[in-house]
Design an enzyme around this catalytic site. Structure first.
Site, PDB file in Angstrom:
ATOM      1  N   GLY A 212      16.299   9.596 -17.480  1.00  0.00           N
ATOM      2  CA  GLY A 212      15.189   8.849 -16.564  1.00  0.00           C
ATOM      3  C   GLY A 212      15.189   7.434 -16.811  1.00  0.00           C
ATOM      4  N   ILE A 213      14.233   6.821 -16.439  1.00  0.00           N
ATOM      5  CA  ILE A 213      14.114   5.271 -16.803  1.00  0.00           C
ATOM      6  C   ILE A 213      13.609   4.923 -18.031  1.00  0.00           C
ATOM      7  CG2 ILE A 213      11.882   5.139 -15.851  1.00  0.00           C
ATOM      8  CD1 ILE A 213      12.979   2.337 -14.300  1.00  0.00           C
ATOM      9  N   GLY A 214      13.773   3.966 -18.509  1.00  0.00           N
ATOM     10  CA  GLY A 214      13.110   3.369 -19.909  1.00  0.00           C
ATOM     11  C   GLY A 214      14.002   3.157 -20.887  1.00  0.00           C
ATOM     12  N   ALA A 215      13.362   2.786 -21.999  1.00  0.00           N
ATOM     13  CA  ALA A 215      14.178   2.510 -23.293  1.00  0.00           C
ATOM     14  C   ALA A 215      15.081   3.247 -23.995  1.00  0.00           C
ATOM     15  CB  ALA A 215      13.181   1.923 -24.358  1.00  0.00           C
ATOM     16  N   ILE A 216      14.601   4.594 -23.935  1.00  0.00           N
ATOM     17  CA  ILE A 216      15.525   5.545 -24.653  1.00  0.00           C
ATOM     18  C   ILE A 216      16.802   5.856 -23.751  1.00  0.00           C
ATOM     19  CG2 ILE A 216      15.660   8.024 -25.308  1.00  0.00           C
ATOM     20  CD1 ILE A 216      12.443   7.737 -26.219  1.00  0.00           C
ATOM     21  N   GLU A 235      18.294  12.579 -11.275  1.00  0.00           N
ATOM     22  CA  GLU A 235      17.484  12.246 -10.128  1.00  0.00           C
ATOM     23  C   GLU A 235      17.442  10.807  -9.863  1.00  0.00           C
ATOM     24  OE1 GLU A 235      13.935  14.080 -11.566  1.00  0.00           O
ATOM     25  OE2 GLU A 235      12.959  12.360 -11.890  1.00  0.00           O
TER      26      GLU A 235
HETATM   27  N1  COA Z   1      -1.410  10.493 -27.214  1.00  0.00           N
HETATM   28  C1  COA Z   1      -2.247   9.437 -26.854  1.00  0.00           C
HETATM   29  N2  COA Z   1      -1.707   8.357 -26.210  1.00  0.00           N
HETATM   30  C2  COA Z   1      -0.245   8.517 -25.916  1.00  0.00           C
HETATM   31  C3  COA Z   1       0.446   9.561 -26.508  1.00  0.00           C
HETATM   32  C4  COA Z   1      -0.255  10.876 -27.142  1.00  0.00           C
HETATM   33  N3  COA Z   1       0.249  11.998 -27.489  1.00  0.00           N
HETATM   34  N4  COA Z   1       1.762   9.655 -25.898  1.00  0.00           N
HETATM   35  C5  COA Z   1       1.783   8.670 -25.400  1.00  0.00           C
HETATM   36  N5  COA Z   1       0.640   7.882 -25.348  1.00  0.00           N
HETATM   37  C6  COA Z   1       0.442   6.636 -24.696  1.00  0.00           C
HETATM   38  C7  COA Z   1       1.003   5.403 -25.184  1.00  0.00           C
HETATM   39  O1  COA Z   1       0.633   4.594 -26.351  1.00  0.00           O
HETATM   40  C8  COA Z   1       1.393   4.440 -23.970  1.00  0.00           C
HETATM   41  O2  COA Z   1       0.094   3.663 -23.937  1.00  0.00           O
HETATM   42  P1  COA Z   1       0.090   2.204 -23.381  1.00  0.00           P
HETATM   43  O3  COA Z   1       0.664   2.343 -21.902  1.00  0.00           O
HETATM   44  O4  COA Z   1      -1.191   1.979 -23.677  1.00  0.00           O
HETATM   45  O5  COA Z   1       1.141   1.552 -24.110  1.00  0.00           O
HETATM   46  C9  COA Z   1       1.435   5.435 -22.956  1.00  0.00           C
HETATM   47  O6  COA Z   1       0.878   6.588 -23.274  1.00  0.00           O
HETATM   48  C10 COA Z   1       3.009   5.714 -22.609  1.00  0.00           C
HETATM   49  O7  COA Z   1       3.549   6.246 -23.520  1.00  0.00           O
HETATM   50  P2  COA Z   1       5.292   6.256 -23.892  1.00  0.00           P
HETATM   51  O8  COA Z   1       5.543   6.932 -24.936  1.00  0.00           O
HETATM   52  O9  COA Z   1       5.697   4.775 -23.475  1.00  0.00           O
HETATM   53  O10 COA Z   1       5.790   6.756 -22.457  1.00  0.00           O
HETATM   54  P3  COA Z   1       7.148   6.420 -21.629  1.00  0.00           P
HETATM   55  O11 COA Z   1       6.980   5.264 -20.738  1.00  0.00           O
HETATM   56  O12 COA Z   1       8.047   6.726 -22.451  1.00  0.00           O
HETATM   57  O13 COA Z   1       6.989   7.779 -20.524  1.00  0.00           O
HETATM   58  C11 COA Z   1       6.685  10.077 -20.170  1.00  0.00           C
HETATM   59  C12 COA Z   1       6.799   9.435 -21.101  1.00  0.00           C
HETATM   60  C13 COA Z   1       6.611  11.549 -20.628  1.00  0.00           C
HETATM   61  C14 COA Z   1       5.261   9.756 -19.181  1.00  0.00           C
HETATM   62  C15 COA Z   1       7.756   9.984 -18.753  1.00  0.00           C
HETATM   63  O14 COA Z   1       8.922  10.348 -19.382  1.00  0.00           O
HETATM   64  C16 COA Z   1       7.588  10.974 -17.754  1.00  0.00           C
HETATM   65  O15 COA Z   1       6.876  10.545 -16.704  1.00  0.00           O
HETATM   66  N6  COA Z   1       7.951  12.125 -17.727  1.00  0.00           N
HETATM   67  C17 COA Z   1       7.615  13.168 -16.693  1.00  0.00           C
HETATM   68  C18 COA Z   1       8.535  13.295 -15.358  1.00  0.00           C
HETATM   69  C19 COA Z   1      10.087  13.396 -16.011  1.00  0.00           C
HETATM   70  O16 COA Z   1      10.379  14.003 -17.298  1.00  0.00           O
HETATM   71  N7  COA Z   1      10.797  13.081 -15.155  1.00  0.00           N
HETATM   72  C20 COA Z   1      12.335  13.281 -15.189  1.00  0.00           C
HETATM   73  C21 COA Z   1      12.970  11.988 -15.554  1.00  0.00           C
HETATM   74  S1  COA Z   1      12.662  10.659 -14.269  1.00  0.00           S
END
Ligand code: COA
Length: 438
Positions: A212-216, A235
């Protein structure tokens, strides 16, 4: 081929009437000039109850504003950042659906599309124009909509694959040269670098990547420079892939479908990325029906699917769409690819995430927060990676899993997680032995 007659965006959106459903092209090619003209009509109260649907758009989303309540109702297939607040407060709504099936909702008539608003590249001499950086469920909307309005924009790259549509499929044409929405890759943090290193160790030569997108993903890709013969069937992909293509690391040589080609259904990145896919026969922008279909994904060897999570419990249930009851994103393609990777020969489904949030909350929890959605079940999860290591939960018992998951949680939270596991599984939990013990 018909002659193209251009009209203004204001003129084109007059086709929308009360109770219509409008499909918007997504991500980088979000058709902003049409959205602005449509919302202008909405503010003038020229119609009401117009449903808007899309996967996710980038840039402003005024149709989701509470001030337009009763005029528009957003029903998105994914909760993007620009509509998150409105979805959490109930003004906008979300349709939970596997990304692969977003197109099915349209093609099989579950959702009738009255108007599709898209952006396309300048048509070629045969009358073909490209949907550019997003094919996703938009191709289905083009097929099914009563009216298709297209902005013809020289900035939309002429991407191949299912992206190519004929102008005979378009009813109304608007000319505009607005810039596509871009996202520059951000800096890689120390935590993401550590996660990236563990994930990169799991990627074998000859693997087919989904990420997906993002830092990881960017951190992982930055560590694959010495790998060989990688392929992409995803995707989406972003800028991190480009240096690997330049070096010949990504060449798709090992792929069983679309050999030698990179496959995606949407892209989000810099202008450099969009230029890269223009007129490039090495990239196939495909219908989400194809990119995310489990049996298509599984045909490729060593599919390595790298996805993330918001929270995971100590038995391996993955929440990726909400923080408790608050919707944050959506189901997306996570299950499509975890399942596809699991069924692929030598495949590795991976969930990679930091052990704690930016506020220090453990993302590994004894139980999911009430309201949290299970996107991937215990049976779907294989590899889990944090900055403290990588563990494989596939084929492991509940108590084994708890031990393994806790072993890569943040040290500040290990004691409380261990105590919770002990309370849940009983005193036997402390006798579960590690294979590596003597
Ligand atoms: N409890 C409370 N808050 C949490 C949390 C938890 N367990 N986990 C994350 N958060 C908060 C973070 O603090 C962050 O808050 P902020 O916006 O105020 O900074 C926010 O939620 C986002 O967390 P982050 O870890 O930075 O998320 P991300 O941008 O790396 O996205 C997903 C992670 C899971 C949301 C993303 O991968 C996704 O949408 N996945 C579902 C769809 C998918 O997997 N598609 C396939 C690939 S495209």
């Amino acid at each position: 081929m018909k002659n193209i007659k251009f009209i203004s965006a204001k003129e084109a959106v007059k086709i929308v009437k009360s109770n219509d459903r409008v499909h918007l092209h997504s991500v980088a090619v979000t058709p902003h000039p049409l959205i602005e003209a449509l919302c202008e009509r909405g503010r003038n109260k020229e119609f009401r109850n117009v449903r808007i649907q899309h996967i996710h758009t980038e840039g402003p989303a005024p149709y989701a504003d509470p001030e337009l309540e009763g005029i528009f109702q957003l029903e998105s297939f994914f909760v993007g950042a620009n509509v998150r607040k409105q979805t959490q407060s109930g003004y906008a709504d979300y349709i939970p659906v596997f990304l692969q099936e977003t197109q099915r909702l349209i093609r099989e008539g579950y959702l009738k599309v009255n108007v599709a608003m898209i952006q396309v590249s300048v048509p070629d001499k045969f009358g073909y124009a490209s949907l550019g950086t997003s094919v996703d469920a938009t191709l289905a909307a083009v097929e099914k909509a009563d009216t298709v309005i297209a902005i013809v924009n020289p900035n939309v790259p002429r991407a191949f694959g299912d992206a190519m549509i004929h102008i005979n499929e378009i009813d109304l044409f608007v000319e505009d040269d607005c810039e596509l929405v871009t996202a520059e890759p951000g800096p890689i943090s120390e935590t993401d670098r550590k996660i990236g290193r563990y994930v990169a160790e799991l990627v074998e030569d000859g693997a087919t990547l989904q990420m997906g997108i993002g830092a990881i993903p960017n951190a992982v890709l930055s560590m694959l420079g010495n790998h060989k013969d990688l392929g992409v069937h995803s995707e989406m992909f972003a800028d991190g892939i480009l240096p690997l293509v330049d070096k010949g690391v990504v060449n798709g040589k090992n792929k069983k479908t679309d050999k030698g080609k990179m496959v995606a259904t949407f892209l989000m990145g810099s202008k450099k990325l969009y230029d890269f896919i223009g007129d490039n026969p090495g990239v196939a922008m495909q219908d989400v029906k194809y990119t995310n279909r489990v049996n298509v994904i599984a045909k490729n060897p060593k599919v390595t699917a790298i996805n993330s999570a918001l929270q995971i419990d100590i038995t391996g249930q993955v929440c990726a769409d909400s923080i408790g009851t608050r919707f944050y994103s959506g189901v997306g393609g996570q299950i499509d690819f975890l399942r596809g990777a699991s069924l692929s020969k030598g495949g590795k489904p991976i969930i990679a995430m930091p052990s704690v949030t930016n506020k220090g909350i453990s993302k590994i929890a004894p139980i999911l927060t009430p309201g949290a959605g299970v996107v991937s079940t215990r049976a779907n999860i294989h590899w889990l990676v944090t900055e403290y290591g990588a563990v494989n939960l596939y084929g492991r018992t509940l108590q084994d899993r708890a031990k393994l998951i806790i072993s890569i949680s943040h040290p500040d939270h290990q004691e409380e997680l261990d105590k919770a596991a002990f309370e849940r599984f009983g005193p036997h939990f402390h006798f579960v032995w590690d294979e590596n013990d003597d």
